[in-house]
Design a protein around this motif. Sequence first.
Motif, mmCIF file in Angstrom:
data_model
loop_
_atom_site.group_PDB
_atom_site.id
_atom_site.type_symbol
_atom_site.label_atom_id
_atom_site.label_comp_id
_atom_site.label_asym_id
_atom_site.label_seq_id
_atom_site.Cartn_x
_atom_site.Cartn_y
_atom_site.Cartn_z
ATOM 1 N N ALA A 97 0.839 -1.205 0.000
ATOM 2 C CA ALA A 97 0.000 0.000 0.000
ATOM 3 C C ALA A 97 0.868 1.247 0.000
ATOM 4 O O ALA A 97 0.547 2.234 -0.666
ATOM 5 N N GLY A 98 1.975 1.211 0.719
ATOM 6 C CA GLY A 98 2.898 2.348 0.729
ATOM 7 C C GLY A 98 3.506 2.606 -0.633
ATOM 8 O O GLY A 98 3.630 3.755 -1.068
ATOM 9 N N GLN A 99 3.864 1.528 -1.325
ATOM 10 C CA GLN A 99 4.426 1.685 -2.671
ATOM 11 C C GLN A 99 3.394 2.263 -3.630
ATOM 12 O O GLN A 99 3.729 3.133 -4.446
ATOM 13 N N TRP A 100 2.151 1.804 -3.553
ATOM 14 C CA TRP A 100 1.118 2.353 -4.424
ATOM 15 C C TRP A 100 0.811 3.803 -4.073
ATOM 16 O O TRP A 100 0.519 4.610 -4.959
ATOM 17 N N ALA A 101 0.904 4.154 -2.805
ATOM 18 C CA ALA A 101 0.668 5.541 -2.393
ATOM 19 C C ALA A 101 1.704 6.473 -3.019
ATOM 20 O O ALA A 101 1.393 7.615 -3.374
ATOM 21 N N GLN A 105 -2.368 9.446 -5.705
ATOM 22 C CA GLN A 105 -3.692 9.106 -5.170
ATOM 23 C C GLN A 105 -4.554 8.337 -6.169
ATOM 24 O O GLN A 105 -5.231 7.378 -5.801
ATOM 25 N N ASP A 106 -4.538 8.733 -7.434
ATOM 26 C CA ASP A 106 -5.361 8.050 -8.432
ATOM 27 C C ASP A 106 -4.960 6.586 -8.597
ATOM 28 O O ASP A 106 -5.804 5.695 -8.629
ATOM 29 N N LYS A 107 -3.654 6.327 -8.705
ATOM 30 C CA LYS A 107 -3.164 4.949 -8.853
ATOM 31 C C LYS A 107 -3.438 4.138 -7.587
ATOM 32 O O LYS A 107 -3.787 2.964 -7.660
ATOM 33 N N LEU A 108 -3.264 4.755 -6.423
ATOM 34 C CA LEU A 108 -3.539 4.067 -5.161
ATOM 35 C C LEU A 108 -5.000 3.626 -5.095
ATOM 36 O O LEU A 108 -5.297 2.473 -4.777
ATOM 37 N N LEU A 109 -5.910 4.528 -5.423
ATOM 38 C CA LEU A 109 -7.333 4.201 -5.380
ATOM 39 C C LEU A 109 -7.698 3.139 -6.421
ATOM 40 O O LEU A 109 -8.512 2.252 -6.152
#
Length: 120
Positions: A97-101, A105-109
């Motif tokens: 989750a930290g890497q995606w953050a 924000q768009d990619k994380l969601l």
Amino acid sequence: MGTWNTGPFDNDDAAELLDDIREGHIYFDELLPDVGHRYIAADQGAMIVAMAHLAAGSVPEGIDDSQLESLRTPQNRERLRQCLEAVISDGTVSELAGQWAESGQDKLLEWKAQSHVQLI
């Protein structure tokens, strides 16, 4: 970790997991972490997301449902549900989750939406 998209099987760790399942060299009980408060490494998080989708019925080509029976027991589904919740929560619990953050924000969601699955 090599990642090419946000889907549950779109990374090297999930691809290796799928290959191991196809070859019959997989023991899901050994891959599922114990439920509790601890930090989940990115590779383990990617496998948890993939296993959750397999348990929920998303089965890629070349894998037979019979190979997933032990993953789909009520106990393992509950472990997966709790682990998946931790993996997609945030970077303080999950390296993935930290890497995606860090991707924005768009990619994380998008990743969270693609990773979430109902495990009832």
